[in-house]
Design a protein around this motif. Structure first.
Motif, PDB file in Angstrom:
ATOM      1  N   LEU A  77      10.227   3.975   3.130  1.00  9.14           N
ATOM      2  CA  LEU A  77      11.257   4.506   2.181  1.00  9.14           C
ATOM      3  C   LEU A  77      12.490   4.467   2.998  1.00  9.14           C
ATOM      4  CD1 LEU A  77       9.326   7.384   0.558  1.00  9.14           C
ATOM      5  CD2 LEU A  77       9.915   5.088  -0.643  1.00  9.14           C
ATOM      6  N   ASN A  78      12.840   4.529   4.086  1.00 11.28           N
ATOM      7  CA  ASN A  78      13.843   4.884   4.979  1.00 11.28           C
ATOM      8  C   ASN A  78      14.345   3.834   6.068  1.00 11.28           C
ATOM      9  OD1 ASN A  78      14.411   7.845   4.911  1.00 11.28           O
ATOM     10  ND2 ASN A  78      12.297   7.786   4.915  1.00 11.28           N
ATOM     11  N   GLU A  79      13.719   2.587   5.682  1.00  9.20           N
ATOM     12  CA  GLU A  79      14.153   1.513   6.589  1.00  9.20           C
ATOM     13  C   GLU A  79      14.181   0.211   5.496  1.00  9.20           C
ATOM     14  OE1 GLU A  79      11.898   1.007  10.146  1.00  9.20           O
ATOM     15  OE2 GLU A  79      12.054   3.238  10.584  1.00  9.20           O
ATOM     16  N   GLU A  80      14.990  -0.781   6.255  1.00 12.02           N
ATOM     17  CA  GLU A  80      14.521  -2.086   5.362  1.00 12.02           C
ATOM     18  C   GLU A  80      13.406  -2.665   5.534  1.00 12.02           C
ATOM     19  OE1 GLU A  80      17.624  -4.962   6.803  1.00 12.02           O
ATOM     20  OE2 GLU A  80      16.786  -4.735   9.023  1.00 12.02           O
ATOM     21  N   GLU A  81      12.957  -3.695   4.921  1.00  5.97           N
ATOM     22  CA  GLU A  81      11.766  -4.317   4.977  1.00  5.97           C
ATOM     23  C   GLU A  81      11.521  -4.872   6.350  1.00  5.97           C
ATOM     24  OE1 GLU A  81       9.429  -7.652   2.181  1.00  5.97           O
ATOM     25  OE2 GLU A  81      11.220  -8.498   3.135  1.00  5.97           O
ATOM     26  N   ASP A  82      10.237  -4.436   7.050  1.00  2.00           N
ATOM     27  CA  ASP A  82       9.920  -5.024   8.172  1.00  2.00           C
ATOM     28  C   ASP A  82      10.068  -6.606   8.482  1.00  2.00           C
ATOM     29  OD1 ASP A  82       8.034  -5.861  10.459  1.00  2.00           O
ATOM     30  OD2 ASP A  82       7.463  -3.736  10.361  1.00  2.00           O
ATOM     31  N   GLY A  83      10.543  -6.603   9.536  1.00  2.00           N
ATOM     32  CA  GLY A  83      10.986  -8.081   9.950  1.00  2.00           C
ATOM     33  C   GLY A  83       9.880  -9.092   9.835  1.00  2.00           C
ATOM     34  N   ARG A  84       8.773  -8.610  10.256  1.00  2.20           N
ATOM     35  CA  ARG A  84       7.463  -9.457  10.171  1.00  2.20           C
ATOM     36  C   ARG A  84       7.275 -10.045   8.629  1.00  2.20           C
ATOM     37  NH1 ARG A  84       2.949  -5.587  11.677  1.00  2.20           N
ATOM     38  NH2 ARG A  84       4.096  -4.120  10.425  1.00  2.20           N
ATOM     39  N   TYR A  85       7.787  -9.222   7.830  1.00  2.00           N
ATOM     40  CA  TYR A  85       7.565  -9.413   6.278  1.00  2.00           C
ATOM     41  C   TYR A  85       8.692 -10.455   5.893  1.00  2.00           C
ATOM     42  CZ  TYR A  85       3.342  -6.548   6.570  1.00  2.00           C
ATOM     43  OH  TYR A  85       2.317  -6.039   6.788  1.00  2.00           O
ATOM     44  N   ARG A  86      10.082 -10.089   6.430  1.00  2.00           N
ATOM     45  CA  ARG A  86      11.003 -10.948   6.050  1.00  2.00           C
ATOM     46  C   ARG A  86      10.739 -12.330   6.367  1.00  2.00           C
ATOM     47  NH1 ARG A  86      14.061  -6.586   8.284  1.00  2.00           N
ATOM     48  NH2 ARG A  86      14.661  -7.732  10.080  1.00  2.00           N
ATOM     49  N   ALA A  87      10.048 -12.331   7.798  1.00  2.00           N
ATOM     50  CA  ALA A  87       9.907 -13.943   8.288  1.00  2.00           C
ATOM     51  C   ALA A  87       8.781 -14.506   7.453  1.00  2.00           C
ATOM     52  CB  ALA A  87       9.500 -13.700   9.680  1.00  2.00           C
ATOM     53  N   LEU A  88       7.820 -13.746   6.755  1.00  2.00           N
ATOM     54  CA  LEU A  88       6.756 -14.399   6.143  1.00  2.00           C
ATOM     55  C   LEU A  88       7.350 -14.683   4.745  1.00  2.00           C
ATOM     56  CD1 LEU A  88       3.831 -14.945   6.255  1.00  2.00           C
ATOM     57  CD2 LEU A  88       3.326 -12.708   5.260  1.00  2.00           C
ATOM     58  N   ARG A  89       8.426 -13.812   4.186  1.00  2.00           N
ATOM     59  CA  ARG A  89       8.947 -13.990   2.869  1.00  2.00           C
ATOM     60  C   ARG A  89       9.700 -15.668   2.993  1.00  2.00           C
ATOM     61  NH1 ARG A  89      10.070 -11.222  -1.197  1.00  2.00           N
ATOM     62  NH2 ARG A  89       9.733  -8.960  -0.078  1.00  2.00           N
TER      63      ARG A  89
ATOM     64  N   LEU B  28       3.561   5.574   7.532  1.00  2.00           N
ATOM     65  CA  LEU B  28       4.172   4.269   7.094  1.00  2.00           C
ATOM     66  C   LEU B  28       5.082   4.377   5.814  1.00  2.00           C
ATOM     67  CD1 LEU B  28       0.775   2.123   7.537  1.00  2.00           C
ATOM     68  CD2 LEU B  28       3.223   2.272   9.039  1.00  2.00           C
ATOM     69  N   LEU B  29       4.521   5.289   4.914  1.00  2.00           N
ATOM     70  CA  LEU B  29       5.569   5.341   3.751  1.00  2.00           C
ATOM     71  C   LEU B  29       6.991   6.047   4.149  1.00  2.00           C
ATOM     72  CD1 LEU B  29       5.788   5.490   0.730  1.00  2.00           C
ATOM     73  CD2 LEU B  29       5.004   7.816   0.751  1.00  2.00           C
ATOM     74  N   HIS B  30       6.926   6.845   4.965  1.00  2.00           N
ATOM     75  CA  HIS B  30       8.214   7.269   5.868  1.00  2.00           C
ATOM     76  C   HIS B  30       9.177   6.102   6.061  1.00  2.00           C
ATOM     77  CE1 HIS B  30      11.169   9.236   8.449  1.00  2.00           C
ATOM     78  NE2 HIS B  30      11.275  10.053   7.507  1.00  2.00           N
ATOM     79  N   ARG B  31       8.758   5.048   6.952  1.00  2.00           N
ATOM     80  CA  ARG B  31       9.226   4.180   7.303  1.00  2.00           C
ATOM     81  C   ARG B  31       9.872   3.132   6.168  1.00  2.00           C
ATOM     82  NH1 ARG B  31       6.234   1.336  12.365  1.00  2.00           N
ATOM     83  NH2 ARG B  31       7.896   0.071  11.707  1.00  2.00           N
TER      84      ARG B  31
ATOM     85  N   ASN C 127       9.890  -5.311  -0.970  1.00  2.00           N
ATOM     86  CA  ASN C 127       9.571  -4.915   0.107  1.00  2.00           C
ATOM     87  C   ASN C 127       7.865  -5.042   0.404  1.00  2.00           C
ATOM     88  OD1 ASN C 127       8.884  -3.212   2.634  1.00  2.00           O
ATOM     89  ND2 ASN C 127      10.710  -1.824   2.153  1.00  2.00           N
ATOM     90  N   VAL C 128       7.551  -5.786   1.251  1.00  2.00           N
ATOM     91  CA  VAL C 128       5.979  -6.044   1.385  1.00  2.00           C
ATOM     92  C   VAL C 128       5.558  -5.060   2.273  1.00  2.00           C
ATOM     93  CG1 VAL C 128       4.344  -7.797   2.237  1.00  2.00           C
ATOM     94  CG2 VAL C 128       6.349  -8.495   0.595  1.00  2.00           C
ATOM     95  N   GLY C 129       6.394  -4.305   2.732  1.00  2.00           N
ATOM     96  CA  GLY C 129       5.761  -3.301   3.819  1.00  2.00           C
ATOM     97  C   GLY C 129       4.859  -2.063   2.997  1.00  2.00           C
TER      98      GLY C 129
ATOM     99  N   ARG D 164       5.396   9.269  17.194  1.00  2.00           N
ATOM    100  CA  ARG D 164       6.664  10.230  17.265  1.00  2.00           C
ATOM    101  C   ARG D 164       7.707   9.583  18.328  1.00  2.00           C
ATOM    102  NH1 ARG D 164       2.574  14.389  16.793  1.00  2.00           N
ATOM    103  NH2 ARG D 164       2.902  14.829  18.983  1.00  2.00           N
ATOM    104  N   GLN D 165       6.998   9.339  19.628  1.00  2.00           N
ATOM    105  CA  GLN D 165       7.954   8.781  20.760  1.00  2.00           C
ATOM    106  C   GLN D 165       8.781   7.699  20.012  1.00  2.00           C
ATOM    107  OE1 GLN D 165       5.005   8.095  23.857  1.00  2.00           O
ATOM    108  NE2 GLN D 165       5.325  10.072  24.534  1.00  2.00           N
ATOM    109  N   LEU D 166       8.191   6.850  19.468  1.00  2.00           N
ATOM    110  CA  LEU D 166       8.748   5.585  18.920  1.00  2.00           C
ATOM    111  C   LEU D 166       9.909   6.029  18.034  1.00  2.00           C
ATOM    112  CD1 LEU D 166       9.485   2.393  19.032  1.00  2.00           C
ATOM    113  CD2 LEU D 166       7.575   2.337  17.224  1.00  2.00           C
ATOM    114  N   ALA D 167       9.656   6.801  16.988  1.00  2.00           N
ATOM    115  CA  ALA D 167      10.339   7.303  15.969  1.00  2.00           C
ATOM    116  C   ALA D 167      11.863   7.993  16.750  1.00  2.00           C
ATOM    117  CB  ALA D 167       9.998   8.275  15.073  1.00  2.00           C
TER     118      ALA D 167
END
Length: 260
Positions: free
Chosen positions: A79-91, A74-77, A26-28, A153-156
């Motif tokens: 720990l609770n979500e899969e790796e950010d799509g930006r970093y999956r694409a980079l991977r 960012l740590l909360h995200r 998880n590069v996030g 907060r609004q986005l979350a």
């Protein structure tokens, strides 16, 4: 000297963080580390700065609170979500190359050092009494912190609703800017410009807003985020792009019927 210490400490921290991120895939964590290191850099500058106690104290408070809030968010995200799509694409683009990711993590250490320059400029100011610029710095910092926190907060809340999967957030600030969190993060750096007014290193304070705008608008902020949004949300996001300002908050416009 100070910026060198910031870079060295950040480089060592990023080595450990890179090793951990590679192990958990998880590069996030690089974003979490960057924000946390910025908070520590502000505290260090506040301690070793050569300006007045007021200048050094405000820099330490502004930078550490801002960085710590962003780090925890960012740590909360992560720990609770899969790796950010930006970093999956980079991977995928880099075939998971540990060496390339090592260089990427080390680049973030350099960026931490560069963004410590506005801290140094503001903490070097020898002003001992409150001025109009000091008051403006506090107002800018409070407004930026409030705006960025509200946008997050609004986005979350939007993302927490399963019925919104695949849709684009347009609630609150997100109806006026496609990246209100980025806008307020950029605005935050003007607090150090205000604090540095009258100091010998004032020109260094301009590195913050100038460099942050370049990164967010042209390098790794909006370009990366929007490419991932287009991949995941397709036409819904492209319509959002036509109707809502990319960065600066502005009343939304309606798409031309020919574009629908």
């Amino acid at each position: 000297m100070t910026v060198g210490l910031v870079w060295l400490g950040s480089a060592l921290a990023m080595v450990a963080l890179w090793a951990f991120a590679m192990r958990v895939r998880n590069v996030g964590y690089v974003d979490v580390g960057w924000a946390g290191l910025m908070a520590l850099a502000a505290l260090l500058v506040g301690v070793v700065g050569e300006g007045s106690p007021m200048s050094r104290g405000l820099v330490a408070m502004f930078g550490s609170v801002w960085g710590a809030r962003l780090c925890l968010h960012l740590l909360h995200r992560v720990l609770n979500e899969e790796e950010d799509g930006r970093y999956r694409a980079l991977r995928a683009e880099w075939n998971g190359s540990p060496a390339k990711f090592f260089a990427f993590f080390q680049l973030q250490a350099v960026v931490v050092a560069l963004f410590a320059l506005p801290f140094i400029a503001a903490a070097d100011n020898g002003v001992y009494h409150l001025t109009g610029w000091t008051a403006l710095a506090v107002l800018v910092w409070l407004g930026a912190m409030a705006g960025e926190s509200l946008a997050d907060r609004q986005l979350a809340r939007f993302r927490a609703d399963a019925s919104n999967a695949g849709k684009t957030c347009r609630i609150g600030l997100w109806g006026w800017s496609r990246h209100p969190n980025y806008f307020f993060e950029w605005l935050h750096w003007f607090a150090y410009v205000c604090l540095a007014v009258g100091g010998d290193l004032f020109w260094l304070s301009l590195v913050g807003p100038v460099l942050m705008f370049a990164f967010l608008y042209r390098v790794s902020g909006i370009p990366w985020t929007e490419k991932q949004a287009e991949r995941s949300r397709g036409e819904d996001y492209r319509r959002y792009q036509r109707e809502v300002s990319a960065f600066f908050p502005w009343p939304p416009r309606k798409s031309s019927p020919s574009l629908e």
